[in-house]
Design a protein around this motif. Structure first.
Motif, PDB file in Angstrom:
ATOM      1  N   GLY A  16      41.001  31.862  43.067  1.00 14.71           N
ATOM      2  CA  GLY A  16      41.586  33.113  43.534  1.00 14.71           C
ATOM      3  C   GLY A  16      42.206  33.967  42.445  1.00 14.71           C
ATOM      4  O   GLY A  16      42.434  35.164  42.650  1.00 14.71           O
ATOM      5  N   GLN A  17      42.474  33.388  41.285  1.00  5.36           N
ATOM      6  CA  GLN A  17      43.033  34.165  40.186  1.00  5.36           C
ATOM      7  C   GLN A  17      41.951  35.051  39.571  1.00  5.36           C
ATOM      8  O   GLN A  17      40.758  34.807  39.726  1.00  5.36           O
ATOM      9  CB  GLN A  17      43.618  33.240  39.117  1.00  5.36           C
ATOM     10  CG  GLN A  17      44.924  32.582  39.513  1.00  5.36           C
ATOM     11  CD  GLN A  17      45.537  31.781  38.382  1.00  5.36           C
ATOM     12  OE1 GLN A  17      44.846  31.077  37.644  1.00  5.36           O
ATOM     13  NE2 GLN A  17      46.859  31.884  38.246  1.00  5.36           N
ATOM     14  N   LEU A  75      33.163  43.849  28.574  1.00  3.49           N
ATOM     15  CA  LEU A  75      34.132  43.031  29.301  1.00  3.49           C
ATOM     16  C   LEU A  75      33.490  42.409  30.530  1.00  3.49           C
ATOM     17  O   LEU A  75      32.735  43.069  31.258  1.00  3.49           O
ATOM     18  CB  LEU A  75      35.321  43.891  29.747  1.00  3.49           C
ATOM     19  CG  LEU A  75      36.041  44.669  28.653  1.00  3.49           C
ATOM     20  CD1 LEU A  75      37.171  45.495  29.258  1.00  3.49           C
ATOM     21  CD2 LEU A  75      36.578  43.743  27.589  1.00  3.49           C
ATOM     22  N   LEU A  76      33.798  41.151  30.773  1.00  2.00           N
ATOM     23  CA  LEU A  76      33.335  40.456  31.976  1.00  2.00           C
ATOM     24  C   LEU A  76      34.548  40.095  32.809  1.00  2.00           C
ATOM     25  O   LEU A  76      35.452  39.410  32.317  1.00  2.00           O
ATOM     26  CB  LEU A  76      32.572  39.188  31.604  1.00  2.00           C
ATOM     27  CG  LEU A  76      32.086  38.328  32.772  1.00  2.00           C
ATOM     28  CD1 LEU A  76      30.940  39.034  33.515  1.00  2.00           C
ATOM     29  CD2 LEU A  76      31.616  36.957  32.289  1.00  2.00           C
ATOM     30  N   GLY A  77      34.580  40.547  34.056  1.00  5.14           N
ATOM     31  CA  GLY A  77      35.719  40.302  34.921  1.00  5.14           C
ATOM     32  C   GLY A  77      35.376  39.400  36.088  1.00  5.14           C
ATOM     33  O   GLY A  77      34.277  39.465  36.647  1.00  5.14           O
ATOM     34  N   LEU A  78      36.331  38.539  36.411  1.00  4.93           N
ATOM     35  CA  LEU A  78      36.248  37.738  37.626  1.00  4.93           C
ATOM     36  C   LEU A  78      37.426  38.174  38.484  1.00  4.93           C
ATOM     37  O   LEU A  78      38.590  37.973  38.104  1.00  4.93           O
ATOM     38  CB  LEU A  78      36.378  36.243  37.320  1.00  4.93           C
ATOM     39  CG  LEU A  78      35.194  35.525  36.671  1.00  4.93           C
ATOM     40  CD1 LEU A  78      35.053  35.902  35.198  1.00  4.93           C
ATOM     41  CD2 LEU A  78      35.362  34.020  36.818  1.00  4.93           C
ATOM     42  N   GLU A  79      37.167  38.794  39.614  1.00  3.98           N
ATOM     43  CA  GLU A  79      38.253  39.315  40.451  1.00  3.98           C
ATOM     44  C   GLU A  79      38.961  38.214  41.221  1.00  3.98           C
ATOM     45  O   GLU A  79      40.176  38.236  41.387  1.00  3.98           O
ATOM     46  CB  GLU A  79      37.706  40.362  41.407  1.00  3.98           C
ATOM     47  CG  GLU A  79      37.298  41.648  40.717  1.00  3.98           C
ATOM     48  CD  GLU A  79      36.913  42.737  41.704  1.00  3.98           C
ATOM     49  OE1 GLU A  79      36.721  43.880  41.268  1.00  3.98           O
ATOM     50  OE2 GLU A  79      36.797  42.423  42.911  1.00  3.98           O
ATOM     51  N   ALA A  81      38.476  34.155  41.147  1.00  2.00           N
ATOM     52  CA  ALA A  81      37.719  33.037  40.604  1.00  2.00           C
ATOM     53  C   ALA A  81      37.478  31.939  41.638  1.00  2.00           C
ATOM     54  O   ALA A  81      38.346  31.641  42.479  1.00  2.00           O
ATOM     55  CB  ALA A  81      38.442  32.456  39.398  1.00  2.00           C
ATOM     56  N   ALA A  82      36.299  31.329  41.539  1.00  5.14           N
ATOM     57  CA  ALA A  82      35.919  30.220  42.410  1.00  5.14           C
ATOM     58  C   ALA A  82      35.485  29.039  41.545  1.00  5.14           C
ATOM     59  O   ALA A  82      35.020  29.238  40.413  1.00  5.14           O
ATOM     60  CB  ALA A  82      34.770  30.642  43.317  1.00  5.14           C
ATOM     61  N   PRO A  83      35.633  27.816  42.051  1.00  6.88           N
ATOM     62  CA  PRO A  83      35.219  26.643  41.257  1.00  6.88           C
ATOM     63  C   PRO A  83      33.770  26.725  40.784  1.00  6.88           C
ATOM     64  O   PRO A  83      33.444  26.190  39.712  1.00  6.88           O
ATOM     65  CB  PRO A  83      35.436  25.485  42.233  1.00  6.88           C
ATOM     66  CG  PRO A  83      36.571  25.943  43.107  1.00  6.88           C
ATOM     67  CD  PRO A  83      36.317  27.420  43.310  1.00  6.88           C
ATOM     68  N   SER A  84      32.909  27.405  41.559  1.00  5.60           N
ATOM     69  CA  SER A  84      31.500  27.533  41.157  1.00  5.60           C
ATOM     70  C   SER A  84      31.332  28.372  39.895  1.00  5.60           C
ATOM     71  O   SER A  84      30.238  28.397  39.304  1.00  5.60           O
ATOM     72  CB  SER A  84      30.690  28.160  42.292  1.00  5.60           C
ATOM     73  OG  SER A  84      31.177  29.463  42.585  1.00  5.60           O
ATOM     74  N   GLN A  85      32.393  29.051  39.480  1.00  2.00           N
ATOM     75  CA  GLN A  85      32.328  29.854  38.269  1.00  2.00           C
ATOM     76  C   GLN A  85      32.798  29.078  37.032  1.00  2.00           C
ATOM     77  O   GLN A  85      32.862  29.652  35.940  1.00  2.00           O
ATOM     78  CB  GLN A  85      33.138  31.147  38.432  1.00  2.00           C
ATOM     79  CG  GLN A  85      32.518  32.071  39.471  1.00  2.00           C
ATOM     80  CD  GLN A  85      33.326  33.325  39.723  1.00  2.00           C
ATOM     81  OE1 GLN A  85      34.519  33.261  40.058  1.00  2.00           O
ATOM     82  NE2 GLN A  85      32.700  34.477  39.568  1.00  2.00           N
TER      83      GLN A  85
END
Lengths: 114, 112
Positions: A16-17, A75-79, A81-85
């Motif tokens: 979620g972060q 830039l690469l953003g993860l809004e 985060a999930a464990p699959s990432q």
């Protein structure tokens, strides 16, 4: 020349972060790419950019966003985060998509999502 | 989308032995590249091939662009411990304006 640099080198997130991975290149390359590498899966293209202000989806774009506000940065953003990432993320750059344009890779960012 | 099948997935060899790995595609490619990735680092280009039938060497490494344009081979002669790593093939199809497609890699281990 530093070539392609990536920050951070390691990161641990909770589900979620959000976070942003930075890629910088000093070769004046037009094209930049973000890949993820998972065991047994090779390199899979997430997003790429053919020039400042432009981005395009790769093979596995879901859950990621990118921005190319300056030619030298991607830039690469993860809004959320999930464990699959959980993966190793590589940035690359090249002077073009066409033949003879070698892709240069950064050292990678190892991301763990708990 | 374009797919690359790279084999073998992994290899364990004795120092001094020759190594061969290959890559096949489901469609015709106009570029074949071979990269090596050492632990903790990004891939580094070893050899690039641009013409069907082309045979190119880089030291003990030799790669060939298959005449069908759907395959490529990488050979390493007289392996040494520093050859350890993951070797990736990559290619680009006829359209030209598409990013590289990567194989899943061959993990090479060299036993001294």
């Amino acid at each position: 020349n530093a070539g392609v640099t990536q920050t951070p080198k390691f990161r641990v997130l909770k589900t979620g972060q959000s976070m942003t991975l930075l890629c910088a290149q000093d070769m004046n390359h037009e094209y930049m790419y973000w890949y993820r590498q998972d065991p047994g899966m090779g390199l899979r293209l997430i997003h790429y950019s053919v020039g400042e202000g432009t981005t395009a989806k790769g093979e596995v774009p879901d859950g990621y966003n990118v921005s190319r506000l300056k030619k030298q940065n991607f830039l690469l953003g993860l809004e959320s985060a999930a464990p699959s990432q959980t993966s190793v993320y590589f940035c690359a750059s090249s002077s073009g998509l066409a033949v003879l344009n070698e892709q240069f890779f950064g050292p990678g960012t190892r991301l763990t999502v708990l | 989308g374009q797919q690359l099948n790279q084999s073998p997935q992994s290899m364990f060899i004795q120092e001094g032995e020759d190594v061969s790995m290959n890559c096949t595609s489901s469609s015709i490619f106009n570029t074949w590249l071979w990269y090596k990735q050492e632990p903790g680092e990004g891939p580094v280009l070893l050899i690039a091939l641009y013409k069907a039938g082309e045979l190119t060497s880089n030291g003990r490494l030799t790669a060939q662009f298959g005449i069908t344009r759907k395959d490529s081979f990488l050979n390493i002669s007289a392996s040494i411990p520093s050859d350890v790593g993951i070797y990736f093939c990559a290619g680009r199809g006829l359209s030209g304006n598409t990013p590289l497609v990567f194989g899943k890699g061959t993990r090479l281990s060299v036993i001294a």
